[in-house]
Design a protein around this motif. Structure first.
Motif, PDB file in Angstrom:
ATOM      1  N   GLN A 230       0.848  -1.188   0.000  1.00  0.00           N
ATOM      2  CA  GLN A 230       0.000   0.000   0.000  1.00  0.00           C
ATOM      3  C   GLN A 230       0.882   1.235   0.000  1.00  0.00           C
ATOM      4  OE1 GLN A 230      -2.636  -0.117   3.381  1.00  0.00           O
ATOM      5  NE2 GLN A 230      -4.316  -1.018   2.196  1.00  0.00           N
ATOM      6  N   LYS A 232       0.838   5.162   0.838  1.00  0.00           N
ATOM      7  CA  LYS A 232       0.068   6.171   1.576  1.00  0.00           C
ATOM      8  C   LYS A 232       0.729   7.527   1.439  1.00  0.00           C
ATOM      9  CE  LYS A 232      -1.812   3.100   5.167  1.00  0.00           C
ATOM     10  NZ  LYS A 232      -1.940   2.887   6.620  1.00  0.00           N
ATOM     11  N   ILE A 237      -4.491   6.334   2.309  1.00  0.00           N
ATOM     12  CA  ILE A 237      -4.144   5.344   1.294  1.00  0.00           C
ATOM     13  C   ILE A 237      -4.289   5.968  -0.092  1.00  0.00           C
ATOM     14  CG2 ILE A 237      -4.748   3.127   0.269  1.00  0.00           C
ATOM     15  CD1 ILE A 237      -5.682   2.181   2.978  1.00  0.00           C
ATOM     16  N   GLU A 239      -2.874   4.200  -3.013  1.00  0.00           N
ATOM     17  CA  GLU A 239      -3.104   3.094  -3.945  1.00  0.00           C
ATOM     18  C   GLU A 239      -2.657   1.791  -3.294  1.00  0.00           C
ATOM     19  OE1 GLU A 239      -2.093   1.828  -8.564  1.00  0.00           O
ATOM     20  OE2 GLU A 239      -1.849   3.900  -7.881  1.00  0.00           O
ATOM     21  N   SER A 240      -3.398   0.716  -3.566  1.00  0.00           N
ATOM     22  CA  SER A 240      -3.027  -0.641  -3.155  1.00  0.00           C
ATOM     23  C   SER A 240      -2.658  -1.423  -4.412  1.00  0.00           C
ATOM     24  CB  SER A 240      -4.180  -1.330  -2.421  1.00  0.00           C
ATOM     25  OG  SER A 240      -4.517  -0.633  -1.243  1.00  0.00           O
ATOM     26  N   SER A 268       4.106  -2.948   3.481  1.00  0.00           N
ATOM     27  CA  SER A 268       3.952  -4.302   2.967  1.00  0.00           C
ATOM     28  C   SER A 268       4.147  -5.283   4.118  1.00  0.00           C
ATOM     29  CB  SER A 268       4.964  -4.590   1.856  1.00  0.00           C
ATOM     30  OG  SER A 268       4.869  -5.932   1.432  1.00  0.00           O
TER      31      SER A 268
END
Length: 565
Positions: A230, A232, A237, A239-240, A268
């Motif tokens: 992810q 941040k 957040i 983007e994942s 991660s």
């Protein structure tokens, strides 16, 4: 210690002495004697054994000779490992201070170097801490408490610089490198490696840049498997995603928020190394260059400059204290401080017979074209500085740089007879001029740098030092000729103070192959390839002991053979 023995393990060879005694004590030594008949004896041969249960036999001469030989062999063997400060060279221990040594590699490295040095205690040891630079920690003995000063917070490890430092300052010493991986770009001949690397997966923010509202992020995977992650920004957040084995992922997006400070975090669940997962970017904005038009400009010159700059957000007109003064050349104006753009004038202009010749190395000409360019100039005009554009050997544009963030541009140009203002060259030249002035203005060149990059700071006139502060820790850099070139090793947010104004700068981690620690297991046996052989002083008396012991053994067995034992 009398003998000066440094390795006590050789005393265990003395265990052969009680074994030899037991062999002589319990060994049956039956012998055959030829005597006269018993009836010829005058009296009996009586042996007194009153109040004695254990009979102690007298040891023969051979026992004492063999025991002496064993002792001499022990002394001779230990003689190879005696050390003296005069003849035994010191050990130079180089501690890798780069961030991949954090935690487990550092702990394992400390244990390995202690165990290695305990083989030869009381030896002189020089302790070096090496990251990007080499620092001498101590000239103490092997018991120096190096762990308190080994923090592993540098961005990289320059093993070549450490080896050069050790060779120059401590010639003939044994060099021991404590690291987590095989150092690159240096010869390891004659070097002992104590390796403590641990395998692990790692994701890293390898590059982070911001210009205006556009942001570039580059994510690297040093893992051998896919890993979910992810990204941040300011704890939100962004983007994942899933990043593959050894994949590089680039994020390029716009940021239109009002925050002046952006903190990006890469998370991660499988990441075993989080040092390079966070970057802090200060939002950069292209602050306009302030300029002023001198009253000496002709009507045509003033009109053309105003047309080029009125819709240009890189410039802002002011009436006093401009960064850039645009004026016709005069000796009086040249003496003023600050950056200036001068128009040189003559009596009769001449058109360039040939296409002007460009000096492509000069950044102020980046992206400019010389095709269809008509440059009306005044022949014989003398211009200071470095020539940038020429025609028929005559300089048309020159740049003159001097200290304290100032530069002067000289234009040999009759504007009313030229077509520059009708070509992309003219507005493009002023865009490059704005960037040129920004690079030379007072303060840091960039607000965001990586720990492997140089900090370039342009100082004001009279400034002799630059003070930096980070989390209540302060330091200073000297200022020479109006400029400071320095490195800030630790990552984070810094405040720079030149005594007149304060600036902020963000230092982010530089990611290199040091982050990939999967290859470190191959180094576990590598230290065995460089055994300690340089510092063992072979004493002359040790050779004499061994020769003497062998002679005694030969004499012992020859004596036994002649006596029939």
């Amino acid at each position: 210690m009398i003998w000066g023995w440094e390795n006590s393990w050789y005393f265990f060879l003395a265990a052969a002495l009680p074994v030899l005694l037991l062999l002589y004590w319990f060994r049956h030594r039956g012998k055959r004697f030829y005597t006269a008949a018993l009836f010829l004896w005058d009296e009996g041969n009586a042996e007194s054994r009153a109040s004695g249960r254990i009979t102690v036999q007298k040891l023969p001469l051979s026992f004492f000779l063999e025991a002496t030989a064993i002792l001499l062999l022990i002394c001779g063997a230990a003689g190879f490992f005696t050390s003296s400060e005069e003849k035994f060279p010191p050990a130079v221990v180089v501690l890798n201070n780069a961030f991949p040594m954090k935690e487990k590699p550092l702990e394992q490295g400390a244990k390995k170097v202690k165990k290695y040095l305990s083989r030869f205690p009381h030896r002189r040891v020089i302790w070096l801490r090496c990251g990007r630079d080499v620092e001498l920690l101590s000239r103490s003995d092997w018991k120096f408490d190096f762990e308190k000063q080994w923090n592993a917070d540098d961005a990289e490890f320059d093993a070549g610089k450490a080896l050069a430092y050790a060779g120059k300052n401590f010639p003939g010493s044994e060099v021991v490198i404590v690291t987590d991986r095989i150092p690159d770009n240096c010869s390891l001949k004659g070097v002992t490696l104590l390796c403590s690397g641990v395998a692990g997966n790692n994701l890293a923010v390898a590059n982070a840049r911001i210009k205006g509202e556009r942001i570039l992020l580059e994510i690297h995977s040093f893992s051998d498997r896919e890993m979910p992650a992810q990204l941040k920004v300011n704890n939100r957040i962004l983007e994942s995603f899933v990043i593959g084995k050894e994949e590089r992922k680039i994020f390029n997006f716009r940021w239109s928020g009002a925050q002046k400070q952006l903190e990006f975090t890469l998370e991660s669940p499988g990441d075993s190394f989080e040092y390079d997962n966070k970057v802090l970017l200060l939002k950069e904005s292209a602050v306009p260059v302030t300029y002023h038009l001198d009253k000496g400009l002709s009507t045509v010159e003033k009109r053309l400059v105003e047309e080029a700059l009125k819709d240009n957000p890189d410039f802002q007109v002011v009436s006093e204290n401009p960064e850039l003064l645009i004026a016709p050349y005069s000796k009086e104006l040249k003496k003023r401080s600050g950056s200036k753009l001068f128009f040189h004038r003559g009596k009769s202009p001449r058109f360039a017979a040939l296409t002007p010749l460009f000096n492509e190395d000069e950044k102020i000409l980046t992206g400019l074209k010389s095709s269809a360019l008509k440059w009306a100039f005044y022949p014989g005009v003398q211009m200071a500085g470095k020539g940038v554009i020429f025609s028929d050997g005559t300089p048309l544009l020159s740049v003159e740089k001097y200290g304290y963030s100032s530069c002067v541009f000289h234009l040999n140009l009759a504007v009313e007879y030229s077509n520059l203002h009708r070509l992309p060259f003219w507005p493009g030249f002023f865009c490059n001029l704005a960037e040129y002035c920004r690079l030379n203005r007072i303060g840091p060149r960039e607000n965001n740098i990586r720990s492997g990059e140089l900090l370039v700071f342009n100082a004001a006139r009279g400034v002799k030092r630059l003070i930096w502060e980070k989390a209540e820790v302060k330091g200073e850099f000297p200022v020479s000729e109006g400029k400071t070139l320095a490195q800030l090793k630790r990552c984070g947010l810094y405040t720079l103070d030149d005594g007149r104004e304060k600036f902020r700068i963000s230092v982010n981690p530089a990611v290199s192959e040091l982050s990939d620690r999967r290859q470190c297991k191959t180094l576990e046996h590598y230290a065995e390839l460089a055994p300690l052989t340089q510092g063992r002083a072979l004493k002359k008396w040790s050779q004499l002991f061994i020769v003497g012991a062998l002679l005694l053994l030969m004499f012992n067995y020859c004596w036994n053979f002649r006596s029939g034992k």
